[in-house]
Design a protein around this motif. Structure first.
Motif, short mmCIF file in Angstrom:
data_model
loop_
_atom_site.label_atom_id
_atom_site.label_comp_id
_atom_site.label_asym_id
_atom_site.label_seq_id
_atom_site.Cartn_x
_atom_site.Cartn_y
_atom_site.Cartn_z
N PHE A 271 0.82 -1.22 0.00
CA PHE A 271 0.00 0.00 0.00
C PHE A 271 0.85 1.27 0.00
O PHE A 271 0.33 2.35 -0.30
CB PHE A 271 -0.94 0.01 1.21
CG PHE A 271 -2.16 -0.84 1.04
CD1 PHE A 271 -3.28 -0.35 0.38
CD2 PHE A 271 -2.19 -2.14 1.52
CE1 PHE A 271 -4.41 -1.15 0.21
CE2 PHE A 271 -3.31 -2.94 1.36
CZ PHE A 271 -4.43 -2.44 0.70
N LEU A 272 2.12 1.16 0.34
CA LEU A 272 2.99 2.33 0.35
C LEU A 272 3.35 2.70 -1.09
O LEU A 272 4.13 2.02 -1.75
CB LEU A 272 4.25 2.05 1.17
CG LEU A 272 4.04 2.04 2.69
CD1 LEU A 272 5.24 1.42 3.39
CD2 LEU A 272 3.79 3.46 3.21
N ASP A 273 2.75 3.77 -1.57
CA ASP A 273 2.93 4.20 -2.96
C ASP A 273 2.63 5.70 -3.05
O ASP A 273 1.47 6.10 -3.17
CB ASP A 273 2.00 3.41 -3.88
CG ASP A 273 2.11 3.85 -5.33
OD1 ASP A 273 2.97 4.68 -5.65
OD2 ASP A 273 1.31 3.33 -6.15
N PRO A 274 3.65 6.55 -2.99
CA PRO A 274 3.41 8.00 -3.00
C PRO A 274 2.83 8.55 -4.30
O PRO A 274 2.45 9.72 -4.36
CB PRO A 274 4.81 8.58 -2.73
CG PRO A 274 5.76 7.51 -3.10
CD PRO A 274 5.07 6.21 -2.83
N GLN A 275 2.75 7.71 -5.32
CA GLN A 275 2.16 8.12 -6.58
C GLN A 275 0.68 7.74 -6.69
O GLN A 275 0.00 8.11 -7.65
CB GLN A 275 2.95 7.48 -7.74
CG GLN A 275 2.58 7.97 -9.14
CD GLN A 275 2.87 9.45 -9.36
OE1 GLN A 275 3.75 10.02 -8.72
NE2 GLN A 275 2.13 10.06 -10.27
N ALA A 276 0.17 7.03 -5.69
CA ALA A 276 -1.16 6.43 -5.80
C ALA A 276 -2.28 7.46 -5.99
O ALA A 276 -3.17 7.26 -6.82
CB ALA A 276 -1.45 5.56 -4.59
N CYS A 277 -2.27 8.54 -5.22
CA CYS A 277 -3.34 9.53 -5.35
C CYS A 277 -3.31 10.21 -6.71
O CYS A 277 -4.36 10.43 -7.33
CB CYS A 277 -3.24 10.59 -4.24
SG CYS A 277 -3.94 10.07 -2.66
N ALA A 278 -2.12 10.52 -7.21
CA ALA A 278 -2.00 11.15 -8.52
C ALA A 278 -2.49 10.20 -9.61
O ALA A 278 -3.19 10.60 -10.54
CB ALA A 278 -0.56 11.57 -8.79
N ASP A 279 -2.12 8.93 -9.50
CA ASP A 279 -2.58 7.95 -10.48
C ASP A 279 -4.10 7.80 -10.45
O ASP A 279 -4.74 7.68 -11.50
CB ASP A 279 -1.92 6.59 -10.22
CG ASP A 279 -0.43 6.58 -10.55
OD1 ASP A 279 0.03 7.50 -11.25
OD2 ASP A 279 0.25 5.64 -10.10
N TYR A 280 -4.65 7.80 -9.26
CA TYR A 280 -6.10 7.69 -9.10
C TYR A 280 -6.80 8.88 -9.77
O TYR A 280 -7.77 8.70 -10.53
CB TYR A 280 -6.42 7.65 -7.60
CG TYR A 280 -7.86 7.45 -7.21
CD1 TYR A 280 -8.61 6.40 -7.73
CD2 TYR A 280 -8.45 8.29 -6.27
CE1 TYR A 280 -9.93 6.20 -7.33
CE2 TYR A 280 -9.76 8.10 -5.86
CZ TYR A 280 -10.50 7.06 -6.40
OH TYR A 280 -11.80 6.87 -6.00
N ALA A 281 -6.30 10.08 -9.51
CA ALA A 281 -6.87 11.28 -10.13
C ALA A 281 -6.73 11.24 -11.65
O ALA A 281 -7.67 11.56 -12.38
CB ALA A 281 -6.21 12.52 -9.56
N ASP A 282 -5.57 10.84 -12.12
CA ASP A 282 -5.34 10.79 -13.58
C ASP A 282 -6.30 9.81 -14.25
O ASP A 282 -6.85 10.10 -15.32
CB ASP A 282 -3.90 10.38 -13.87
CG ASP A 282 -2.88 11.45 -13.50
OD1 ASP A 282 -3.29 12.60 -13.25
OD2 ASP A 282 -1.68 11.12 -13.47
N THR A 283 -6.48 8.65 -13.64
CA THR A 283 -7.36 7.63 -14.23
C THR A 283 -8.77 8.15 -14.43
O THR A 283 -9.36 8.00 -15.51
CB THR A 283 -7.39 6.39 -13.33
OG1 THR A 283 -6.09 5.80 -13.31
CG2 THR A 283 -8.40 5.36 -13.84
N TYR A 284 -9.31 8.81 -13.41
CA TYR A 284 -10.70 9.22 -13.51
C TYR A 284 -10.87 10.58 -14.18
O TYR A 284 -11.96 10.88 -14.69
CB TYR A 284 -11.35 9.14 -12.13
CG TYR A 284 -11.55 7.69 -11.77
CD1 TYR A 284 -12.56 6.95 -12.38
CD2 TYR A 284 -10.68 7.02 -10.90
CE1 TYR A 284 -12.72 5.60 -12.12
CE2 TYR A 284 -10.84 5.67 -10.64
CZ TYR A 284 -11.86 4.96 -11.26
OH TYR A 284 -12.01 3.62 -11.01
#
Length: 301
Positions: A271-284
């Motif tokens: 779950f440690l992934d500092p890019q996760a929120c940006a990737d989530y935003a980009d996807t949607y």
């Protein structure tokens, strides 16, 4: 006390009543979808003070503080007994829950709030636009999906929190983040969690999927302000300090895959992934752009 911060002390919580099939707050909603969302799942510690106590297709988050528990979301009414059982399986009591935070005022995330508030005695906190929906138990006409949404048990007492407002319980401070789009009242939440000398910023994000019932257009003149706020939500999530992302539906951010890996091996924590929120935003955001293009192709507003 800092302005814009709510400090919650120990509250007197009611003991949980026995559940019965006739309990009006536990009557099933959307049983077909529930079979998909409410797959049983053991409670699990994700990182530090942060736990999952929900289901395979629907995340319910628990934060452990030194002055009690914070529960995030309520799931469907018929899932409440399992959420409560998962809390107890961690060796905790329902009376330890001092706050319940709401992400989005749809039946799949808010349908169980009334029962959980009753059983724990904890207040429910939500954004202003969500609070109105929670109190009446039904989405309003400004929700893109309103034509699809069944009613759910109303929540009698809801405390309103504002964007960037901080809520403190014991040694944990949680920040509310208004993230409208999927619903006008969606709220995400962020806090800090530490484990074995390492600290991480955790974000529990509301859904970002630009779903809409037939007849609703994100590009319609009447909805353009809401669509602009949706775009601001993507920018907000990309700007966050976000080491761990949890989403209301785990599959929306590969949380189901990460959990399966965590259950096999805790290090390195998937779950440690500092890019996760940006990737989530980009996807949607790409999904919203696609939706707008489809609307334009279908003849515009």
């Amino acid at each position: 006390m800092k302005r814009g911060m709510i400090v919650i002390g120990a509250l007197i919580a009611a003991s949980a009543p026995a559940h019965s099939e006739s309990d009006p707050l536990l009557q099933p909603i959307a049983p077909e979808k529930a079979r998909e969302w409410l797959t049983p799942q053991d409670p699990v510690r994700v990182f530090g003070n942060t736990y999952l106590v929900g289901f395979g297709g629907l995340n319910i988050v628990l934060i452990r503080t030194d002055d009690g528990l914070v529960l995030l979301d309520g799931g469907l009414p018929q899932g409440v007994p399992q959420v409560e059982a998962n809390i107890r399986r961690l060796g905790l009591e329902l009376s330890d829950v001092k706050l319940i935070l709401s992400t989005e005022p749809h039946y799949d995330h808010s349908g169980g709030l009334a029962a959980l508030a009753r059983d724990t005695g904890a207040p429910v906190l939500a954004g202003e636009r969500a609070a109105a929906t929670l109190r009446r138990g039904r989405s309003g006409p400004d929700d893109p999906q309103v034509a699809w949404l069944p009613p759910f048990p109303p929540v009698e007492q809801v405390r309103i929190v504002g964007d960037r407002e901080q809520i403190r319980l014991g040694d944990v401070t949680i920040t509310a983040l208004a993230t409208p789009g999927h619903t006008p009242g969606s709220m995400s939440w962020t806090w800090r969690s530490c484990e074995s000398g390492r600290c991480a910023d955790v974000v529990f994000a509301a859904s970002l999927n630009p779903l809409a019932a037939e007849g609703y257009r994100f590009s319609a003149p009447a909805n353009r302000a809401e669509t602009a706020r949706f775009r601001q939500t993507f920018d907000k999530l990309r700007s966050l300090s976000c080491d761990i992302l949890l989403t209301t539906h785990p599959a929306a951010s590969q949380g189901d895959v990460k959990l399966a890996r965590l259950q096999q091996e805790r290090e390195p924590n998937p779950f440690l992934d500092p890019q996760a929120c940006a990737d989530y935003a980009d996807t949607y955001e790409r999904a919203l752009v696609k939706r707008l293009a489809e609307e334009a192709g279908a003849g515009g507003p």
